[in-house]
Design a protein around this motif. Structure first.
Motif, PDB file in Angstrom:
ATOM      1  N   UNK A  78       4.827  28.719  45.358  1.00 22.36           N
ATOM      2  CA  UNK A  78       4.616  28.546  46.791  1.00 22.36           C
ATOM      3  C   UNK A  78       5.798  29.132  47.568  1.00 22.36           C
ATOM      4  N   UNK A  79       5.507  29.615  48.759  1.00 23.31           N
ATOM      5  CA  UNK A  79       6.604  30.141  49.586  1.00 23.31           C
ATOM      6  C   UNK A  79       6.307  29.912  51.052  1.00 23.31           C
ATOM      7  N   UNK A  80       7.375  29.804  51.818  1.00 23.74           N
ATOM      8  CA  UNK A  80       7.246  29.653  53.276  1.00 23.74           C
ATOM      9  C   UNK A  80       8.341  30.482  53.943  1.00 23.74           C
ATOM     10  N   UNK A  81       7.956  31.218  54.989  1.00 23.73           N
ATOM     11  CA  UNK A  81       8.953  32.027  55.709  1.00 23.73           C
ATOM     12  C   UNK A  81       9.195  31.427  57.087  1.00 23.73           C
ATOM     13  N   UNK A  82      10.452  31.189  57.404  1.00 19.93           N
ATOM     14  CA  UNK A  82      10.823  30.818  58.785  1.00 19.93           C
ATOM     15  C   UNK A  82      11.554  32.025  59.365  1.00 19.93           C
ATOM     16  N   UNK A  83      10.962  32.609  60.393  1.00 20.54           N
ATOM     17  CA  UNK A  83      11.600  33.773  61.032  1.00 20.54           C
ATOM     18  C   UNK A  83      12.369  33.282  62.246  1.00 20.54           C
ATOM     19  N   UNK A  84      13.672  33.340  62.154  1.00 24.70           N
ATOM     20  CA  UNK A  84      14.506  32.911  63.282  1.00 24.70           C
ATOM     21  C   UNK A  84      14.846  34.154  64.097  1.00 24.70           C
ATOM     22  N   UNK A  85      13.846  34.593  64.892  1.00 23.43           N
ATOM     23  CA  UNK A  85      14.025  35.856  65.615  1.00 23.43           C
ATOM     24  C   UNK A  85      15.151  35.754  66.647  1.00 23.43           C
ATOM     25  N   UNK A  86      15.249  34.577  67.275  1.00 24.63           N
ATOM     26  CA  UNK A  86      16.353  34.380  68.230  1.00 24.63           C
ATOM     27  C   UNK A  86      17.683  34.350  67.496  1.00 24.63           C
ATOM     28  N   UNK A  87      17.656  33.827  66.295  1.00 21.73           N
ATOM     29  CA  UNK A  87      18.825  33.877  65.415  1.00 21.73           C
ATOM     30  C   UNK A  87      19.797  32.737  65.591  1.00 21.73           C
ATOM     31  N   UNK A  88      20.994  32.939  65.015  1.00 25.66           N
ATOM     32  CA  UNK A  88      22.042  31.929  65.190  1.00 25.66           C
ATOM     33  C   UNK A  88      23.205  32.546  65.961  1.00 25.66           C
ATOM     34  N   UNK A  89      23.964  31.667  66.549  1.00 24.08           N
ATOM     35  CA  UNK A  89      24.957  32.102  67.534  1.00 24.08           C
ATOM     36  C   UNK A  89      26.213  32.657  66.860  1.00 24.08           C
TER      37      UNK A  89
END
Ligand SMILES: Cc1cc2nc3c(=O)[nH]c(=O)nc-3n(C[C@H](O)[C@H](O)[C@H](O)COP(=O)(O)OP(=O)(O)OC[C@H]3O[C@@H](n4cnc5c(N)ncnc54)[C@H](O)[C@@H]3O)c2cc1C
Length: 454
Positions: free
Chosen positions: A364-375
């Protein structure tokens, strides 16, 4: 009833703000655009599994986070990896957190004398001043003045910059050492050795569920605009359930990342420039579970090399070598972040297998796309923050919390929430709008406000 404070965002900063408001006896309504709480430290359920999709690790040295854990009765934790492997000179080199900070001779040999001295001096300064390094004190400004004239890579030999220093820049800012500034590195490195790093047994979702409890949260409520008239907040423009509406509001805490906050309100020009200086870098996090161990032979966590699409990858917990968190961050990752899910997972697995071949089958896999990103903050951040807060103070009834003010850890977010609430409640110039019948509760609120502000 006194008017509530409207909080924008139900990440840890927004929920934290609602918590500190409640502590001060002030009613809060949290507006969350999505269907769940947690934001970039969220979680998702996938069948019988729970995937943490962003922030999850904390340090026992964090006072606010620790106090909330105590209050919530959350007392079962899992240890973080005691060390990691780093790709240097085309091979995996084992580092222990403890020894890296205190001076690992083997590492120093790899770095050469000049590089080893540079790293040692940097880490020693960070460690010695750990108690005095934060975005509210004077020491960080001295460091900014001394070092922020050039990006991190310019302060170290290439081997140090591409190796152990990149480890910090990737973890703390999803960016290359050539994209970040030394003051942020110093701040992050000072926290690295403080306390023990842990995750919550059962996942970070347990923490957010407790933090959200007994709060008024409106899900699917996207704030489009904070309305200001005559220098004061007067309302909010909201889109909820496909309908736009405007509601009156006199006090608002915006708990979004800086790049979103600045689109909701007109800041004075100097504060707009300050907000524009704060950088965010995108990344993707893949949680993947296999039918057998992927990490083995004492390897639990790998920091990849410049040019790899992988920033770092770790076993989700020390005792789950079959559950991998692939983080795609840094410059090379940005070329692939927009790939379709299957392609992105395959690309991550291929890059990983170059260092540690994956012999198990993915379940199983899950993708979280943090397009805004981290600071990734900004050079000379103290003066950036000063201008930003001066601009915020110029708008009556408006304040901010978020990952771009007091550090981008969950503790930093809570610290920013506490400070934002304190500033907001100390705003004595707010119009008294309550009808006579309500004046008693207003007095009560004012008293609590003053207590909170003192
Ligand atoms: C992959 C990854 C790993 C990390 N690891 C760690 C870690 O181990 N430890 C740690 O301490 N930190 C970690 N961090 C950092 C930490 O997760 C973040 O700093 C923190 O979660 C930010 O919280 P926030 O509330 O400020 O913002 P967010 O979490 O982004 O919350 C903002 C919320 O506002 C909502 N929203 C957005 N726009 C609107 C709008 N217009 N109206 C209403 N709602 C809106 C969003 O849906 C979201 O829920 C990590 C971050 C990432 C991405």
């Amino acid at each position: 009833m006194p008017e509530p404070v409207h909080v924008i965002g139900a990440g840890i900063s927004g929920l934290g703000a609602a918590h500190y408001l409640k502590q001060a006896g002030v009613r809060a309504i949290v507006h969350e655009a999505g269907p769940v709480v947690g934001g970039r430290a969220g979680h998702v359920r996938a069948g019988d599994l729970t995937f943490e999709t962003g922030g999850k690790n904390f340090s026992t040295a964090w006072t606010r986070f620790g106090a909330l854990l105590d209050e919530f009765g959350i007392d079962e934790f899992e240890p973080q990896h005691p060390g990691f492997h780093i790709v240097m000179k085309d091979r995996l080199v084992a580092l222990s957190k403890e020894r890296t900070l205190s001076g690992d001779l083997r590492l120093f040999r790899l770095l050469g004398l000049r590089g080893a001295l540079q790293l040692n001096s940097f880490l020693t300064t960070a460690r010695r001043n750990a108690g005095r390094l934060n975005y509210s004190g004077g020491l960080i400004e001295e460091i900014e003045q001394r070092l922020d004239h050039a990006t991190i890579d310019r302060h170290f030999t290439r081997t140090v910059s591409d190796g152990p220093v990149r480890l910090f820049s990737i973890i703390m800012g999803a960016a290359e050492p050539s994209e970040l500034y030394p003051s942020l590195l110093m701040l992050f490195a000072s926290g690295f050795g403080k306390g023990e790093h842990r995750a919550i047994k059962g996942g970070i979702g347990r923490f957010h569920a407790r933090l959200a409890k007994a709060k008024t949260i409106r899900f699917g409520s996207r704030i489009e605009r904070v309305l200001v008239e005559g220098g004061r907040v007067v309302g909010l423009r909201i889109v909820a359930g496909g309908r736009a509406e405007t509601i009156p509001a006199s006090r608002v805490v915006c708990a979004l990342p800086a790049h979103q906050m600045k689109t909701l309100i007109d800041l004075p020009a100097y504060a707009r420039v300050a907000a524009d200086r704060i950088r965010y870098h995108p990344l993707a996090l893949i949680n993947a579970v296999y039918d057998g161990p992927v990490f083995r032979d004492g390897v639990h966590s790998i920091m990849f090399e410049p040019g790899s699409i992988l920033g770092h990858c770790s076993a989700n917990r020390l005792d789950t070598p079959e559950h991998v968190r692939f983080t795609l961050s840094g410059q090379a990752a940005r070329d692939v972040l927009d790939l379709a899910d299957d392609e992105l997972i395959a690309a991550a697995e291929n890059a990983f297998s170059e260092r540690l071949p994956i012999r198990a089958r993915r379940i199983r896999a899950h993708i979280a796309r943090h397009d805004g990103g981290i600071c990734g903050y900004a050079p000379h951040f103290t003066s950036v923050k000063r201008d930003l807060l001066r601009g915020i103070a110029a708008i009556g009834g408006f304040d901010i919390a978020g990952d771009y003010l007091e550090g981008h850890t969950m503790e930093g977010c809570l610290a920013s929430a506490e400070a934002g609430v304190r500033r907001l409640l100390a705003d004595r110039t707010l119009p008294v709008r309550q009808a006579p019948m309500r004046s008693r509760s207003h007095d009560l609120e004012t008293q609590m406000t003053l207590q909170a502000a003192s």
